[in-house]
Design a protein around this motif. Structure first.
Motif, PDB file in Angstrom:
ATOM      1  N   ASN A 180       0.807  -1.221   0.000  1.00  0.00           N
ATOM      2  CA  ASN A 180       0.000   0.000   0.000  1.00  0.00           C
ATOM      3  C   ASN A 180       0.845   1.277   0.000  1.00  0.00           C
ATOM      4  N   ASP A 181       2.134   1.169   0.346  1.00  0.00           N
ATOM      5  CA  ASP A 181       2.969   2.369   0.347  1.00  0.00           C
ATOM      6  C   ASP A 181       3.373   2.816  -1.057  1.00  0.00           C
ATOM      7  N   ILE A 182       2.981   2.061  -2.064  1.00  0.00           N
ATOM      8  CA  ILE A 182       3.341   2.402  -3.443  1.00  0.00           C
ATOM      9  C   ILE A 182       2.242   3.210  -4.133  1.00  0.00           C
ATOM     10  N   GLN A 183       1.164   3.530  -3.433  1.00  0.00           N
ATOM     11  CA  GLN A 183       0.011   4.175  -4.069  1.00  0.00           C
ATOM     12  C   GLN A 183       0.354   5.522  -4.701  1.00  0.00           C
ATOM     13  N   ALA A 184       1.179   6.326  -4.021  1.00  0.00           N
ATOM     14  CA  ALA A 184       1.515   7.645  -4.565  1.00  0.00           C
ATOM     15  C   ALA A 184       2.184   7.514  -5.927  1.00  0.00           C
ATOM     16  N   LEU A 185       3.121   6.577  -6.059  1.00  0.00           N
ATOM     17  CA  LEU A 185       3.801   6.385  -7.341  1.00  0.00           C
ATOM     18  C   LEU A 185       2.844   5.791  -8.368  1.00  0.00           C
ATOM     19  N   PHE A 186       2.013   4.863  -7.956  1.00  0.00           N
ATOM     20  CA  PHE A 186       1.016   4.263  -8.858  1.00  0.00           C
ATOM     21  C   PHE A 186       0.151   5.344  -9.489  1.00  0.00           C
ATOM     22  N   GLN A 187      -0.370   6.230  -8.647  1.00  0.00           N
ATOM     23  CA  GLN A 187      -1.261   7.269  -9.166  1.00  0.00           C
ATOM     24  C   GLN A 187      -0.499   8.300  -9.991  1.00  0.00           C
ATOM     25  N   TYR A 188       0.727   8.608  -9.588  1.00  0.00           N
ATOM     26  CA  TYR A 188       1.511   9.578 -10.353  1.00  0.00           C
ATOM     27  C   TYR A 188       1.802   9.053 -11.753  1.00  0.00           C
ATOM     28  N   LEU A 189       2.312   7.825 -11.855  1.00  0.00           N
ATOM     29  CA  LEU A 189       2.661   7.263 -13.155  1.00  0.00           C
ATOM     30  C   LEU A 189       1.420   7.046 -14.021  1.00  0.00           C
ATOM     31  N   TRP A 190       0.306   6.699 -13.400  1.00  0.00           N
ATOM     32  CA  TRP A 190      -0.943   6.474 -14.144  1.00  0.00           C
ATOM     33  C   TRP A 190      -1.320   7.723 -14.938  1.00  0.00           C
ATOM     34  N   PHE A 191      -1.132   8.896 -14.332  1.00  0.00           N
ATOM     35  CA  PHE A 191      -1.449  10.164 -15.005  1.00  0.00           C
ATOM     36  C   PHE A 191      -0.306  10.635 -15.899  1.00  0.00           C
ATOM     37  N   ALA A 192       0.949  10.447 -15.453  1.00  0.00           N
ATOM     38  CA  ALA A 192       2.090  11.027 -16.158  1.00  0.00           C
ATOM     39  C   ALA A 192       2.354  10.368 -17.500  1.00  0.00           C
ATOM     40  N   ASP A 193       2.140   9.058 -17.602  1.00  0.00           N
ATOM     41  CA  ASP A 193       2.462   8.332 -18.835  1.00  0.00           C
ATOM     42  C   ASP A 193       1.356   7.336 -19.130  1.00  0.00           C
ATOM     43  N   THR A 194       0.458   7.727 -20.012  1.00  0.00           N
ATOM     44  CA  THR A 194      -0.677   6.859 -20.348  1.00  0.00           C
ATOM     45  C   THR A 194      -0.262   5.666 -21.195  1.00  0.00           C
TER      46      THR A 194
END
Length: 352
Positions: A180-194
């Motif tokens: 669960n500590d990876i959520q910030a990166l998950f959400q960032y990459l999801w938006f940054a690189d489709t």
């Protein structure tokens, strides 16, 4: 005697206070704090009822949804999941961020927004002085999504390797990090690189895919060097073009280039082949057929002979005419040649 003892006690007390004050002044500055009302405090929905399971998103000030790490300790070493989740009593856990400004968004357990606020002041010790701002420059702190090269190969706390594997929540089965500590990166990459693949396909939002336990593919830096985008907010420089790079130079995460190159004839430099011909001398034979039908007509053109030519010449150049074209015989293997720049290997990590 009593007066002397009393005076001594006063002197000792004053010395103790001075020593304690000096110790406090010399203690290390802690440039971390939190936002009052959102730390170990119950949260309520818009109807005034407690909101167990509510979620607090910690976001970089001045951005729409760029996550910022929150920590469970004032030393900012133990990263917390983002968003933070309220317990059964609707109470948020203790959390800290670096001094400065922050954006917070609070939703209920179903995602309905309760509160959002930007440029909220982080209140904390700030070095003990108060009112003077933090002692840590926030521009020197790695943000979620930052690249770092490290001379090693293993797992680093707060980072994951850019190896093309996947990340996701604790039940996702992700191959690089399922936590669960990876959520910030998950959400960032999801938006940054489709273009980064989501196993099972992209859903309605990054949060929806996170909650659904989907896996997001990390950028794949294996065996690659990292180059800058060809525009980076400016006009295109034309230094990385599709013709030679093999992909658009202005698309985040685009990959191109190769380890070796096999030249085509068109790519070879224009050139001539030097050659010498050795001819020690040769003879030609002539055959004159009988022209019985010719009764004369006068002059030197009365007889036109047919001619057969043979040669015993020895030459230093071989010519291949089997395809109807005069070409020299081929040589060389036509293999690829290396085009790798001088390189040293390490591991590229990305900040959680």
């Amino acid at each position: 005697m009593a007066g002397a003892i009393k005076t001594l006690k006063l002197l000792l007390t004053a010395a103790c206070l001075a020593l304690c004050a000096g110790t406090w002044l010399l203690s290390p500055a802690i440039a971390a704090g939190t936002v009052p009302g959102f730390n170990l405090t119950p949260q309520f929905d818009l109807t005034g009822k407690a909101a167990p399971g509510c979620r607090l998103f910690v976001i970089q000030a001045g951005t729409t949804a760029t996550p910022q790490n929150a920590y469970s300790d004032s030393g900012l070493t133990q990263v917390l999941p983002n968003p933070l989740t309220c317990d059964a009593a609707a109470r948020l856990p203790q959390w800290f961020v670096s001094d400065g400004l922050i954006k917070l968004r609070l939703t209920d357990k179903n995602g309905a927004q309760i509160f959002t606020g930007d440029n909220l002041l982080v209140v904390g010790p700030s070095g003990g002085g108060g009112g003077g701002g933090g002692t840590i420059d926030p521009t020197t702190i790695f943000q979620t999504g930052a690249f770092m090269q490290f001379y090693g190969t293993g797992i680093l706390t707060g980072w994951v390797r850019c190896n093309g594997r996947t990340i996701g929540n604790a039940t996702s089965g992700a191959t690089e990090r399922a936590n669960n500590d990876i959520q910030a990166l998950f959400q960032y990459l999801w938006f940054a690189d489709t273009n980064l693949a989501v196993v099972g396909g992209r859903g309605a939002s990054a949060n929806a895919d996170w909650v659904a336990g989907k896996q997001l593919t990390l950028p794949d830096c294996r065996g690659r060097v990292v180059a800058n985008l060809d525009d980076m907010g400016n006009s295109t420089a034309g230094r990385l073009t599709p013709s030679y790079f093999g992909a658009s130079g202005t698309v985040l995460g685009a990959v191109g280039g190769a380890e070796n190159q096999t030249l085509t004839i068109a790519q070879m430099p224009s050139h001539f082949h030097s050659a010498s011909i050795y001819d020690p001398g040769h003879v030609h034979g002539y055959t004159y057929p009988t022209n019985s039908g010719n009764t004369g007509g006068g002059g030197a053109f009365g007889n036109i002979p047919g001619t057969t030519v043979t040669s015993s010449a020895v030459t230093g150049v071989r010519v291949n005419s089997s395809n109807g074209l005069d070409t020299t015989y081929s040589t060389g293997g036509g293999g690829a040649h290396p085009i790798v720049q001088p390189t040293i290997l390490a591991t590229t990590y990305i900040k959680m």
